[in-house]
Design an enzyme around this catalytic site. Structure first.
Site, short mmCIF file in Angstrom:
data_model
loop_
_atom_site.label_atom_id
_atom_site.label_comp_id
_atom_site.label_asym_id
_atom_site.label_seq_id
_atom_site.Cartn_x
_atom_site.Cartn_y
_atom_site.Cartn_z
N PRO A 91 0.81 -1.23 0.00
CA PRO A 91 0.00 0.00 0.00
C PRO A 91 0.84 1.27 0.00
CG PRO A 91 -0.80 -1.55 1.66
CD PRO A 91 0.52 -2.07 1.19
N GLU A 118 1.67 -8.47 8.17
CA GLU A 118 1.55 -7.06 8.55
C GLU A 118 2.47 -6.17 7.73
OE1 GLU A 118 0.24 -3.70 10.52
OE2 GLU A 118 -0.58 -5.73 10.51
N ARG A 156 -0.39 -7.58 -21.75
CA ARG A 156 -1.20 -7.24 -22.92
C ARG A 156 -0.52 -6.19 -23.80
NH1 ARG A 156 -4.52 -2.95 -22.83
NH2 ARG A 156 -6.22 -4.09 -23.84
N ASP A 171 -6.33 2.67 -25.77
CA ASP A 171 -7.01 2.37 -24.52
C ASP A 171 -7.11 3.62 -23.65
OD1 ASP A 171 -7.42 -0.28 -24.97
OD2 ASP A 171 -5.63 -0.97 -23.91
#
Length: 247
Positions: A91, A118, A156, A171
């Site tokens: 994160p 953790e 991709r 895209d």
């Protein structure tokens, strides 16, 4: 051919992802090779533990450095490329965007580290990892889902993976804008009609419509993106025309 190694405690999570759709086809075309490794196999203790309590106390368990250091070293020795990008999913990492996918797609070798505790021993970040990536401002149980997202968006982009090379070039985010709307047959579905310009056969007008609609969609849904790109004079003109519709 790109080499992608995944270090995880749950290798079985990746079998379905890598065995279907574009990711499977990419492997069949020899555009990419996947290698999923359980880093518990590198633990140097009789119980094969890979985590321990944090120094200083606190909740949760912390991933030990030894299994990761040794696993990455082993993958480096096996690989032709001696300078892989080693990516930590966490994160605290850089928020993942299309430009990062395009950057990683140019590499020969990617190693993903998926934690499940953790946190990571800081020495892993400081001495093994080259990139830290977050797929959003939220916390997942582990890094596996994040790795799947990043791998899918990178693979991709590899040459010849998609049937049409233009597919990813236009895209959303690849151009800096959100992608224009798409339509297919029938031209009239229960009274809902396809815009006339798309049926005109006039490719210049169609391209202009698509550009305007990409600007319109970006303006309405992600106006922040317009501050990050340099528009051409023609795009600036189209954007002004679009804005007039909402004055």
């Amino acid at each position: 051919m790109m080499q992608i190694d995944i270090l995880t405690l749950f290798p079985e999570m990746f079998s379905g992802v890598f065995g279907h759709s574009i990711l499977q086809k990419a492997a069949e075309k020899s555009s990419v090779q996947y290698n999923v490794v359980n880093f518990r196999d590198f633990a140097d203790n009789k119980h094969s533990t890979v985590d321990d309590y944090p120094y200083g106390g606190g909740a949760g368990m912390v991933l030990k450095p030894q299994p990761i250091f040794d696993a990455v070293a082993s993958l480096r020795e096996q690989a032709k490329s001696k300078n892989p990008r080693v990516i930590l999913l966490c994160p605290q990492g850089e928020r993942f965007e299309q430009r990062k996918a395009e950057e990683l797609a140019k590499e020969e070798h990617l190693i993903f580290i998926c934690g499940h505790y953790e946190g990571y021993d800081e020495r892993i970040r400081e001495h093994v990892v080259t990139d830290e990536i977050s797929i959003g401002d939220y916390v997942l149980t582990g890094g596996e889902l994040g790795a799947m997202v990043v791998v899918d968006s990178v693979v991709r982009l590899l040459p010849e993976v998609l049937g049409n090379e233009e597919s990813h070039q236009k895209d959303s985010f690849s151009t800096g804008l959100l992608e224009h709307p798409h339509y297919t047959r029938p031209a009239d579905f229960r009274g809902l009609k396809v815009p006339d310009v798309l049926l005109s056969g006039n490719h210049k007008l169609i391209e202009e419509w698509r550009n305007k609609e990409a600007l319109r969609r970006t303006l309405l849904r992600r106006p922040d993106l317009l501050d990050k790109i340099e528009l051409t004079k023609e795009q600036e003109k189209w954007l002004k025309e679009v804005k007039k519709d909402y004055e």
